[in-house]
Design a protein around this motif. Structure first.
Motif, PDB file in Angstrom:
ATOM      1  N   UNK A 195      -3.056 -36.600 -30.549  1.00 22.51           N
ATOM      2  CA  UNK A 195      -4.169 -36.423 -31.466  1.00 22.51           C
ATOM      3  C   UNK A 195      -3.918 -35.309 -32.445  1.00 22.51           C
ATOM      4  N   UNK A 196      -4.992 -34.821 -33.049  1.00 23.32           N
ATOM      5  CA  UNK A 196      -4.933 -33.770 -34.056  1.00 23.32           C
ATOM      6  C   UNK A 196      -5.369 -32.437 -33.457  1.00 23.32           C
ATOM      7  N   UNK A 197      -4.664 -31.375 -33.843  1.00 26.16           N
ATOM      8  CA  UNK A 197      -4.984 -30.035 -33.350  1.00 26.16           C
ATOM      9  C   UNK A 197      -5.797 -29.276 -34.400  1.00 26.16           C
ATOM     10  N   UNK A 198      -6.743 -28.460 -33.917  1.00 23.85           N
ATOM     11  CA  UNK A 198      -7.608 -27.679 -34.790  1.00 23.85           C
ATOM     12  C   UNK A 198      -7.709 -26.255 -34.261  1.00 23.85           C
ATOM     13  N   UNK A 199      -8.103 -25.341 -35.137  1.00 19.01           N
ATOM     14  CA  UNK A 199      -8.371 -23.967 -34.746  1.00 19.01           C
ATOM     15  C   UNK A 199      -9.622 -23.469 -35.432  1.00 19.01           C
TER      16      UNK A 199
END
Length: 436
Positions: A195-199
């Motif tokens: 999936x996609x990583x976020x911060x």
């Protein structure tokens, strides 16, 4: 005159100016050579510098603060060898006498969550926070059993490690044996997410936690190095996931009392789940995009909160959109902040008219680029200059970016969607207060 002792040199060139501007006397204790001349050159002011010992106890910390006659102590976390000091500083704060220096540190419970991946996983399961399926393992046989249960590939993470270290993406059984021989136990074995990583970065004080815009860190991969990907802020999230994220943060803040800056890395999986990856009890590279997108540097906001805070909580004039007891958070994002990793020393052409490039080179107080061999300039793009920025990206010489221009164009488009959504949707930070 208030004397502020900063424990650790990380991003001191951004933490110190508000302290000095307010008339505080600042002492910086660090480990890197050349801190004093660098700060003198960068800030145009002399800063008293001393050594932060490599080995410390709670009593050592209190003796250091007494020696330097500190009124306030502020950890500057992030340089190698210093991230694991968070629990130590929390214990020192709990041992200080009433008349001792005020310590702007996270509570011990939160410091443990941000420093121990096994503790975070255990507490997350107890409280219902969304985390990857995983097992805490104390020896190699348990790691192999966990990998069989979860299914390869898996992530193997040392419970206590510095950032950008102690993480292994394991694709097959042969590699698992090598990792087991290398790691320090205990470790956390987790499913490898697709999936996609976020911060997202926060500033907490009293009963209030405010958030900077969510940043996209790109697609999860086996390199475990989001700083080498093209990243962007603000990044849009569906309303359902924003609500789930806000509820999780609110429970974390209410139960474990962070005090100061912190960061969460999370993922949105390909099947639409929100999954917390890790917590950091500090600001990191995402703060460059937070600053560029909003105009409010989280490091500077942290410094102002330290100056304004009484013995408990945050209050006073924090400027940069942060006022009173942090009721509003930073300003909404006004531009796209596109972070472009390039090899150190790679020249970039001038930014298109109406945009700007912000550079964050390595230094004694920010050694990451020097160690990693690459830099992460941020291109700031107002919404009406997106096409000019896209043309600029397409014209970059081949090999300029660590990632492809296509990746950069995709992240630019994501940032544009996030910027449009920021004005129409309830900002995430308004959901972070206890009881809201």
């Amino acid at each position: 005159m208030m004397r502020v002792v900063v424990l650790g040199e990380f991003r001191a060139d951004r933490l110190l100016p508000p302290l000095l501007h307010a008339g505080a006397e600042v002492v910086l204790l660090g480990r890197a050579a050349g801190i004093a001349p660098f700060l003198s050159s960068a800030l145009g002011a002399d800063v008293v510098c001393g050594e932060l010992p490599a080995v410390l106890s709670e009593q050592d910390v209190l003796r250091l603060l007494a020696h330097w006659r500190a009124d306030v102590a502020v950890p500057g976390m992030g340089c190698p060898g210093q991230e694991q000091l968070l629990p130590l500083y929390a214990r020192a704060a709990s041992r200080r006498r009433t008349a001792g220096p005020r310590m702007a540190v996270h509570a011990e419970g939160f410091a443990e969550l941000a420093s121990d991946k096994a503790a975070l996983h255990r507490i997350a399961e107890e409280r219902g926070w969304p985390v990857p399926r995983g097992r805490v393992c104390g020896a190699a046989p348990a790691v192999r059993a966990a990998a069989r249960e979860l299914g390869l590939p898996v992530m193997v993470k040392e419970a206590r490690s510095e950032f950008h270290a102690g993480r292994h993406y394991v694709r097959d059984g042969g590699a698992l044996d090598g990792v087991c021989a290398e790691v320090s136990f205990p470790v956390l074995v987790q499913e490898a997410l697709a999936g996609e990583e976020y911060g997202v970065e926060f500033l907490s004080g009293g009963s209030v936690t405010v958030a900077w815009p969510v940043a996209s860190l790109g697609r999860l991969d086996g390199e475990c190095a989001p700083g080498r990907r093209v990243r962007v802020a603000p990044a849009p999230l569906p309303a359902r996931l924003r609500t789930e994220l806000a509820a999780t943060v609110r429970d974390m803040a209410g139960a474990f009392r962070p005090h100061g800056p912190w960061q969460m890395d999370f993922a949105v999986t390909d099947d639409g789940r929100l999954v917390v990856i890790e917590l950091n009890g500090r600001l990191g590279g995402v703060s460059n995009m937070s600053w560029a997108a909003t105009g409010a540097d989280p490091h500077a906001a942290h410094a102002r909160s330290v100056l304004a805070a009484p013995a408990e909580g945050l209050s006073g004039d924090l400027s940069d959109g942060l006022s009173g007891s942090l009721p509003a958070g930073p300003p909404p994002p006004a531009r796209i902040a596109l972070e472009l990793p390039v090899l150190a020393g790679t020249p970039l052409p001038p930014a298109p008219e109406g945009t700007a490039l912000m550079f964050f080179p390595g230094s004694p107080v920010n050694p990451g680029p020097l160690v990693g061999g690459y830099c992460r300039p941020v291109l700031t793009v107002p919404e009406d200059r997106q096409e000019a920025a896209l043309a600029w990206l397409r014209e970059l010489p081949p090999g300029t970016l660590l990632n492809s221009p296509r990746d950069a164009a995709g992240q630019l488009a994501r940032g544009a969607r996030g910027l449009r959504a920021a004005g129409a949707l309830t900002p995430l930070h308004t959901l972070m207060r206890e009881g809201s």
